[in-house]
Design a protein around this motif. Structure first.
Motif, PDB file in Angstrom:
ATOM      1  N   GLU A 185       0.452  -6.079  -7.946  1.00 41.14           N
ATOM      2  CA  GLU A 185       1.474  -5.063  -7.735  1.00 41.14           C
ATOM      3  C   GLU A 185       2.471  -5.018  -8.890  1.00 41.14           C
ATOM      4  OE1 GLU A 185       2.314  -2.618  -5.329  1.00 41.14           O
ATOM      5  OE2 GLU A 185       0.183  -2.875  -4.956  1.00 41.14           O
ATOM      6  N   GLU A 186       2.850  -6.180  -9.381  1.00 39.07           N
ATOM      7  CA  GLU A 186       3.771  -6.227 -10.527  1.00 39.07           C
ATOM      8  C   GLU A 186       3.150  -5.556 -11.746  1.00 39.07           C
ATOM      9  OE1 GLU A 186       6.730  -9.431 -11.351  1.00 39.07           O
ATOM     10  OE2 GLU A 186       5.264 -10.636 -10.257  1.00 39.07           O
ATOM     11  N   GLU A 187       1.885  -5.868 -12.020  1.00 37.75           N
ATOM     12  CA  GLU A 187       1.212  -5.276 -13.178  1.00 37.75           C
ATOM     13  C   GLU A 187       1.114  -3.766 -13.032  1.00 37.75           C
ATOM     14  OE1 GLU A 187      -2.460  -7.376 -13.207  1.00 37.75           O
ATOM     15  OE2 GLU A 187      -1.647  -9.148 -14.244  1.00 37.75           O
ATOM     16  N   SER A 188       0.786  -3.300 -11.826  1.00 37.93           N
ATOM     17  CA  SER A 188       0.674  -1.862 -11.586  1.00 37.93           C
ATOM     18  C   SER A 188       2.022  -1.171 -11.735  1.00 37.93           C
ATOM     19  CB  SER A 188       0.117  -1.620 -10.178  1.00 37.93           C
ATOM     20  OG  SER A 188       0.148  -0.257  -9.844  1.00 37.93           O
ATOM     21  N   PHE A 189       3.086  -1.806 -11.194  1.00 38.51           N
ATOM     22  CA  PHE A 189       4.391  -1.159 -11.232  1.00 38.51           C
ATOM     23  C   PHE A 189       4.988  -1.131 -12.626  1.00 38.51           C
ATOM     24  CE2 PHE A 189       9.100  -1.316 -10.314  1.00 38.51           C
ATOM     25  CZ  PHE A 189       9.199   0.050 -10.126  1.00 38.51           C
ATOM     26  N   SER A 190       4.617  -2.072 -13.474  1.00 37.47           N
ATOM     27  CA  SER A 190       5.160  -2.043 -14.837  1.00 37.47           C
ATOM     28  C   SER A 190       4.793  -0.733 -15.524  1.00 37.47           C
ATOM     29  CB  SER A 190       4.637  -3.233 -15.637  1.00 37.47           C
ATOM     30  OG  SER A 190       3.240  -3.144 -15.821  1.00 37.47           O
ATOM     31  N   ILE A 191       3.596  -0.224 -15.213  1.00 42.86           N
ATOM     32  CA  ILE A 191       3.175   1.070 -15.752  1.00 42.86           C
ATOM     33  C   ILE A 191       3.951   2.195 -15.076  1.00 42.86           C
ATOM     34  CG2 ILE A 191       1.223   2.647 -16.007  1.00 42.86           C
ATOM     35  CD1 ILE A 191      -0.599   0.161 -15.981  1.00 42.86           C
ATOM     36  N   THR A 192       4.055   2.114 -13.741  1.00 45.38           N
ATOM     37  CA  THR A 192       4.782   3.135 -12.987  1.00 45.38           C
ATOM     38  C   THR A 192       6.238   3.198 -13.412  1.00 45.38           C
ATOM     39  OG1 THR A 192       3.330   2.681 -11.111  1.00 45.38           O
ATOM     40  CG2 THR A 192       5.331   3.935 -10.650  1.00 45.38           C
ATOM     41  N   LEU A 193       6.826   2.045 -13.666  1.00 48.17           N
ATOM     42  CA  LEU A 193       8.231   1.988 -14.065  1.00 48.17           C
ATOM     43  C   LEU A 193       8.450   2.734 -15.374  1.00 48.17           C
ATOM     44  CD1 LEU A 193      11.042   0.825 -13.453  1.00 48.17           C
ATOM     45  CD2 LEU A 193      10.375  -1.240 -14.680  1.00 48.17           C
ATOM     46  N   ASP A 194       7.558   2.524 -16.314  1.00 50.10           N
ATOM     47  CA  ASP A 194       7.683   3.223 -17.594  1.00 50.10           C
ATOM     48  C   ASP A 194       7.549   4.738 -17.405  1.00 50.10           C
ATOM     49  OD1 ASP A 194       8.095   0.867 -18.959  1.00 50.10           O
ATOM     50  OD2 ASP A 194       5.971   0.579 -19.417  1.00 50.10           O
ATOM     51  N   ARG A 195       6.647   5.143 -16.498  1.00 51.94           N
ATOM     52  CA  ARG A 195       6.496   6.573 -16.212  1.00 51.94           C
ATOM     53  C   ARG A 195       7.762   7.140 -15.595  1.00 51.94           C
ATOM     54  NH1 ARG A 195       0.480   6.206 -13.470  1.00 51.94           N
ATOM     55  NH2 ARG A 195      -0.728   5.989 -15.405  1.00 51.94           N
ATOM     56  N   GLY A 196       8.386   6.340 -14.708  1.00 51.38           N
ATOM     57  CA  GLY A 196       9.631   6.785 -14.094  1.00 51.38           C
ATOM     58  C   GLY A 196      10.733   6.958 -15.119  1.00 51.38           C
ATOM     59  N   LEU A 197      10.809   6.046 -16.060  1.00 46.58           N
ATOM     60  CA  LEU A 197      11.801   6.167 -17.131  1.00 46.58           C
ATOM     61  C   LEU A 197      11.538   7.414 -17.969  1.00 46.58           C
ATOM     62  CD1 LEU A 197      11.973   2.418 -18.248  1.00 46.58           C
ATOM     63  CD2 LEU A 197      13.755   3.710 -17.059  1.00 46.58           C
TER      64      LEU A 197
ATOM     65  N   LEU B 258       9.760  -2.922  -1.607  1.00 51.50           N
ATOM     66  CA  LEU B 258      10.506  -4.156  -1.830  1.00 51.50           C
ATOM     67  C   LEU B 258      10.110  -4.802  -3.145  1.00 51.50           C
ATOM     68  CD1 LEU B 258      10.625  -6.019   1.611  1.00 51.50           C
ATOM     69  CD2 LEU B 258      12.512  -4.934   0.404  1.00 51.50           C
ATOM     70  N   LEU B 259       8.805  -4.836  -3.411  1.00 50.23           N
ATOM     71  CA  LEU B 259       8.362  -5.464  -4.648  1.00 50.23           C
ATOM     72  C   LEU B 259       8.886  -4.703  -5.858  1.00 50.23           C
ATOM     73  CD1 LEU B 259       5.098  -7.204  -5.404  1.00 50.23           C
ATOM     74  CD2 LEU B 259       5.836  -5.439  -6.993  1.00 50.23           C
ATOM     75  N   ARG B 260       8.864  -3.372  -5.794  1.00 46.14           N
ATOM     76  CA  ARG B 260       9.369  -2.583  -6.911  1.00 46.14           C
ATOM     77  C   ARG B 260      10.865  -2.776  -7.094  1.00 46.14           C
ATOM     78  NH1 ARG B 260       5.944   3.116  -6.548  1.00 46.14           N
ATOM     79  NH2 ARG B 260       3.944   2.171  -7.091  1.00 46.14           N
ATOM     80  N   ARG B 261      11.557  -2.919  -5.991  1.00 48.13           N
ATOM     81  CA  ARG B 261      12.994  -3.178  -6.085  1.00 48.13           C
ATOM     82  C   ARG B 261      13.238  -4.523  -6.772  1.00 48.13           C
ATOM     83  NH1 ARG B 261      17.519  -4.727  -2.617  1.00 48.13           N
ATOM     84  NH2 ARG B 261      19.139  -3.129  -2.716  1.00 48.13           N
ATOM     85  N   ALA B 262      12.447  -5.527  -6.396  1.00 51.78           N
ATOM     86  CA  ALA B 262      12.594  -6.843  -7.009  1.00 51.78           C
ATOM     87  C   ALA B 262      12.250  -6.807  -8.492  1.00 51.78           C
ATOM     88  CB  ALA B 262      11.696  -7.848  -6.285  1.00 51.78           C
ATOM     89  N   VAL B 263      11.184  -6.063  -8.837  1.00 50.74           N
ATOM     90  CA  VAL B 263      10.791  -5.973 -10.244  1.00 50.74           C
ATOM     91  C   VAL B 263      11.883  -5.300 -11.060  1.00 50.74           C
ATOM     92  CG1 VAL B 263       9.178  -4.871 -11.842  1.00 50.74           C
ATOM     93  CG2 VAL B 263       8.321  -6.035  -9.813  1.00 50.74           C
TER      94      VAL B 263
ATOM     95  N   SER C  63       0.859  -1.190   0.000  1.00 47.17           N
ATOM     96  CA  SER C  63       0.000   0.000   0.000  1.00 47.17           C
ATOM     97  C   SER C  63       0.890   1.233   0.000  1.00 47.17           C
ATOM     98  CB  SER C  63      -0.929  -0.007   1.217  1.00 47.17           C
ATOM     99  OG  SER C  63      -0.173   0.115   2.414  1.00 47.17           O
ATOM    100  N   ASN C  64       0.299   2.382   0.271  1.00 50.93           N
ATOM    101  CA  ASN C  64       1.049   3.634   0.207  1.00 50.93           C
ATOM    102  C   ASN C  64       1.492   4.167   1.564  1.00 50.93           C
ATOM    103  OD1 ASN C  64       1.134   4.011  -2.578  1.00 50.93           O
ATOM    104  ND2 ASN C  64      -0.912   4.894  -2.621  1.00 50.93           N
ATOM    105  N   ASP C  65       1.300   3.399   2.634  1.00 48.21           N
ATOM    106  CA  ASP C  65       1.752   3.898   3.921  1.00 48.21           C
ATOM    107  C   ASP C  65       2.153   2.745   4.833  1.00 48.21           C
ATOM    108  OD1 ASP C  65      -0.923   3.056   4.063  1.00 48.21           O
ATOM    109  OD2 ASP C  65      -1.221   4.159   5.936  1.00 48.21           O
ATOM    110  N   GLY C  66       2.967   3.074   5.836  1.00 48.28           N
ATOM    111  CA  GLY C  66       3.356   2.121   6.862  1.00 48.28           C
ATOM    112  C   GLY C  66       4.006   0.863   6.323  1.00 48.28           C
ATOM    113  N   ARG C  67       3.615  -0.257   6.913  1.00 50.76           N
ATOM    114  CA  ARG C  67       4.186  -1.544   6.508  1.00 50.76           C
ATOM    115  C   ARG C  67       3.900  -1.840   5.041  1.00 50.76           C
ATOM    116  NH1 ARG C  67       1.702  -2.202  11.484  1.00 50.76           N
ATOM    117  NH2 ARG C  67       3.147  -2.670  13.196  1.00 50.76           N
TER     118      ARG C  67
ATOM    119  N   THR D 183      10.169  -8.607 -18.465  1.00 46.18           N
ATOM    120  CA  THR D 183       9.404  -7.385 -18.728  1.00 46.18           C
ATOM    121  C   THR D 183       7.940  -7.542 -18.357  1.00 46.18           C
ATOM    122  OG1 THR D 183       9.046  -8.087 -21.020  1.00 46.18           O
ATOM    123  CG2 THR D 183      10.951  -6.659 -20.587  1.00 46.18           C
ATOM    124  N   LYS D 184       7.531  -8.769 -18.060  1.00 50.04           N
ATOM    125  CA  LYS D 184       6.165  -9.034 -17.621  1.00 50.04           C
ATOM    126  C   LYS D 184       6.217  -9.632 -16.217  1.00 50.04           C
ATOM    127  CE  LYS D 184       4.350  -9.814 -22.297  1.00 50.04           C
ATOM    128  NZ  LYS D 184       3.664 -10.773 -23.204  1.00 50.04           N
ATOM    129  N   PRO D 185       5.081  -9.632 -15.480  1.00 49.40           N
ATOM    130  CA  PRO D 185       5.089 -10.199 -14.127  1.00 49.40           C
ATOM    131  C   PRO D 185       5.696 -11.603 -14.093  1.00 49.40           C
ATOM    132  CG  PRO D 185       3.020  -9.082 -14.527  1.00 49.40           C
ATOM    133  CD  PRO D 185       3.760  -9.054 -15.831  1.00 49.40           C
TER     134      PRO D 185
END
Length: 888
Positions: free
Chosen positions: A357-369, A307-312, A296-300, A321-323
């Motif tokens: 989370e993997e599917e969501s971050f794949s979009i976020t990752l592209d935005r970060g790039l 961690l998941l984004r780091r692993a991805v 989630s976006n807060d706390g634990r 490139t896919k989950p």
């Protein structure tokens, strides 16, 4: 059995068998979260669940216990995240093999048994073992020489940094003696011990807990001395198996081999680091999610998301490139599911959460790039070579980019990163996190509670049997004017706010989601109105409120009376919560798991893990099922049992509860059994009516139901009826025909909206011819930039589409003002995208002029602005913006 042939599972079992033979009770691991302890984000050591025993706040059923504890270290004092994957022995998740003595045996037995297990049972070579002790602990040095045959020259003294163990900034602590194993080819020197190398590695820490660290940094003696040992299963398994790395053991190797097969890459270099990171983080994510924590976006939850984004991101280095993480879970289940059955029990929820989370971050990752490219281009355009530290931190904090990744990407473009600024921002963030963890209780209150525990002041709860009783006042705290904390006093006088402690109390203290009781405490000289009841430590019950008459003094005999009406209303809602969970598991599925709750006199809130909204039919079925159980008037019973007997019993336990050795089971009929310390009705019929008010999402994979029972449910029904009657009169139809009338009006509104949009679209298309004639040339690109006030955003899009259709190759920028706000639409033909033009980037720059922002696809983008008066100025900037983007 030969030492080198032992599997990790056999090492785990032999440890437990050894200490069982020494009179220890083998207890289960606690969840990785102890919600009742606000000082801990995650369980980071085996002793966490025994903290109150060490402090003297809770008695233990057993004097000697041992277990394997699930631990996560990702924050605070014990944070190994940055080392994970790059070295061979640090992990974010690990198992801590431990044995404990609660005021029973001490240093002699602990060190002697430790040496026996390592050298006689596991057969580790004695010449390869080294012992470190706290510099002032002469007793430990003497015991090492007396009860073991260790080489005396292998006993070394160190200062607080290495040999004085503390769980956190406050709490139990004491000197420790560590055992290290030498894996060097030719034998190590004393200088290599405690030097942080993988060649001479610490494998077992024996902590002798005799102090409590207070918030001011001072140490106080504990009522009794205890032993707390911890040995990382991963490390000792690598030593026993003769492996140079923890990742070469059977605790990791199956995962790594599967990743090699999936990626087609060898286990070497950067790929090996990536595989180690993914394997480690997958373990952490799986166990945390299995214990009820979701990304989630807060706390634990935010820790897990990071961690998941780091692993991805490391997975991208392996070509994924896919989950890719969920397919690894069956392998992890096969490795650890027998020792920790919760992995298998919650396999579906774990897989769903990780996949989502993997599917969501794949979009976020592209935005970060994309953000990185934008910033890098701006730096290059400014003729400088430094990538801003603020932007690097934004990439890390918002998009999950490790700083080393940003550094590499910047280097590829001839840039350097302002890492000093990045470090400053990281330090500020960590300070905010520490402050947030402390926010649950003030430092002063921590010390006050510690003092009460040290004095042996405790409260016996009598509120299951009755709602009133006499007791002696054992302590008082006064709220300090203008401050958050409290301080001990002997008397509270009229008008003073504070807290009272009693020897016995019928007041239920807030815990397990149930709010604390209200009521009165009446003494011979005064009266105290209780507005809340809390339990900051086991046995310490604080009655918060204000003196409404006279004074109350320590030592006085008082009568404590709980507000009966409020307690009954709370009990109805609490039992209804148990029925709600049962109904959800019946209607929705047994994968539903409680993620939190709140039980009050006027409503209940129930949070549960589920990955999609319940349908109206499901909500109706759940509500009906609860009411059926209410009408059945089933008996509610309570019993006690040993906590160790709960696994496999079918009894539901909640991850954020704190349980002792003996637990209370609340059973309803023959269908619902939960561990619960709360107050309940005697039979379900007492609940009365039950109604679900809402069902919503509060986080990724977490749903919330709010409901009411008893009189609040009746009042909710009456409110609905009044509204329905009012609508019936307003529309001049019967109650039964209200819905049909609303539907008819909705269709009329829909038809009118379509008519208006059609008229706007037609007007926009009529404007297109005039705008085509106004196209200008910008570096060989046709540009139409115009304002069209009074058109909606959809109409502006239609206008842009019409102009593009007529021109074929062009950039169209149109803006307008509607409802006091600016709106912009940018269209770019596909051929011009190849020349460097991007509608999303253009509209972002245009909208800035009007105090707004936005973005979109390369060929179409929309944006808004706060200042409608700046529309004309914003559109006028289009030629400059487009000209700066044209390539070739």
């Amino acid at each position: 059995m030969q030492r080198a042939t032992m599997t990790a599972a056999e090492v785990r079992q032999s440890f437990q068998d050894f200490f069982r033979s020494k009179g220890h009770e083998i207890v289960p691991s606690s969840p990785v979260v102890l919600q009742a302890d606000p000082t801990l984000l995650f369980v980071n050591a085996g002793m966490n669940q025994f903290k109150e025993i060490f402090l003297g706040a809770r008695a233990s059923q057993y004097k000697r216990v041992a277990n394997t504890q699930k631990c996560i270290r990702v924050s605070g004092k014990h944070n190994d995240l940055e080392e994970v994957g790059h070295d061979t022995y640090h992990h974010t998740f690990f198992e801590m093999l431990g044995n404990w003595s609660f005021g029973d045996y001490y240093k002699r037995e602990s060190l002697g048994w430790g040496w026996e297990l390592l050298t006689k049972v596991w057969g580790l070579p004695k010449e390869r073992l080294w012992a470190t002790v706290y510099k002032d602990d002469a007793e430990a040095i003497a015991i090492w020489k007396e009860v073991t045959d260790i080489d005396p020259s292998h006993i070394l003294k160190f200062a607080e940094k290495d040999n004085f163990w503390e769980m956190g900034e406050t709490g139990p602590c004491g000197p420790c003696s560590e055992i290290h194993f030498d894996r060097t080819p030719n034998g190590c020197t004393p200088e290599m011990v405690n030097a942080g190398t993988q060649d001479v590695i610490e494998i077992w820490n024996h902590v002798f807990i005799q102090y409590n660290r207070r918030s001011d940094g001072s140490l106080e003696e504990l009522p009794a001395k205890h032993v707390d040992t911890g040995m990382g299963l991963e490390r000792v398994t690598s030593v026993i198996q003769g492996k140079p790395s923890n990742y070469d053991t059977d605790l990791f190797r199956p995962l790594i081999e599967q990743m090699m097969q999936m990626s087609g890459k060898p286990y070497e270099g950067a790929s090996a680091i990536a595989m180690r990171v993914v394997a480690d983080h997958l373990r952490t994510l799986s166990f945390a999610i299995g214990d009820g924590v979701l990304p989630s976006n807060d706390g634990r939850g935010y820790v897990l998301r990071r961690l998941l984004r780091r692993a991805v991101r490391y997975g991208r280095k392996l070509g994924f490139t896919k989950p890719f993480m969920a397919p690894l879970l069956p392998t992890l289940d096969g490795m650890m599911g027998q020792a920790f059955p919760e992995l298998r029990a919650h396999r579906v929820e774990i897989a769903r959460a990780i996949q989502a989370e993997e599917e969501s971050f794949s979009i976020t990752l592209d935005r970060g790039l994309s953000l990185f490219d934008d910033v890098a281009a701006a730096v290059a355009a400014s003729k400088t070579t430094t990538f801003p530290g603020d932007e690097a931190f934004k990439l890390y904090d918002t998009y999950g980019f490790p700083i080393d990744l940003t550094v590499v990407m910047a280097r590829e473009k001839g840039l350097t990163v302002d890492e000093a600024r990045f470090v400053t921002l990281m330090q500020e963030q960590r300070k905010r996190a520490r402050d947030a963890r402390k926010a649950a209780t003030t430092d002063a209150d921590v010390d006050v509670v510690s003092d009460l525990v040290a004095k042996g002041i405790k409260t016996q709860f009598t509120g299951y049997a009755g709602l009133a009783g006499q007791s002696a006042v054992t302590a008082m705290l006064q709220k300090q004017p203008g401050e958050a904390g409290t301080a001990p006093v002997e008397v509270l006088r009229e008008g003073m706010e504070g807290a009272i402690l009693l020897a016995q109390t019928p007041f239920y203290a807030e815990k397990g989601g149930q709010l604390g009781d209200h009521g009165t405490i009446v003494g011979p000289d005064g009266e105290f109105a209780v507005a809340d009841t809390r339990q900051p430590a086991e046995g310490i019950v604080l009655h918060f409120g204000r003196v409404t008459r006279g004074a109350i003094a320590v030592g006085a005999t008082v009568t404590a009376t709980v507000n009966d009406e409020r307690r009954s209303a709370v009990a109805r809602h609490h039992t209804a919560t148990h029925l709600l969970q049962h109904a959800l598991r019946e209607v929705v599925g047994t994968s539903v798991k409680q993620a939190g709750s709140m039980v009050g006199p006027d409503r209940l809130r129930f949070d549960f893990n589920y990955f999609q909204a319940l349908t109206p039919e499901q909500i109706a079925a759940v509500e009906r099922r609860v009411n059926e159980l209410v009408v059945a008037n089933d008996v509610v019973t309570t019993t006690e049992m040993a906590l160790k007997d709960v696994p496999g019993s079918g009894i539901i336990a909640i991850f954020d509860e704190k349980y002792g050795d003996t637990v209370r089971v609340v059973a309803v009929g023959g269908y619902s059994r939960e561990l619960c310390g709360g107050t309940h009705v005697a039979a379900t019929g007492t609940i009365g009516q039950f109604r679900i008010l809402s069902e919503s999402s509060i986080a990724s994979g977490v749903r919330r139901i709010e409901a009411v029972a008893g009189l609040p449910a009746y009042e909710a029904m009456c409110g609905d009826r009044r509204m329905l009657d009012a609508l019936s009169k307003r529309f001049s139809v019967s109650v039964d025909d209200v819905l049909g009338r609303v539907d008819a009006l909705a269709e009329q509104v829909k038809a009118l909206d379509k008519q208006i949009k059609d008229q706007e679209t037609a007007a926009a298309v009529r404007l297109a011819d005039g705008l085509v004639a106004k196209a200008v040339d910008v570096k060989g690109v046709k540009l139409v930039a115009a304002t069209a006030n009074d058109l909606s955003g959809d109409a502006l899009k239609s206008l842009s589409d019409a102009v593009l259709a007529k021109l074929g190759s062009a950039v169209v920028v149109v803006g307008g003002a509607s409802d006091g706000k600016a709106q912009f639409v940018v269209g770019v033909s596909a051929d011009l995208v190849k020349r460097g033009l991007h509608a999303g980037k253009i509209v972002k720059e245009v909208a800035k002029v009007a105090g707004g922002g936005g973005g979109g696809q390369p060929t179409l983008a929309r944006a808004g602005g706060k200042d409608a008066s700046k529309v004309t100025d914003a559109v006028a900037k289009a030629a400059e913006i487009v000209g700066g983007m044209v390539n070739g």
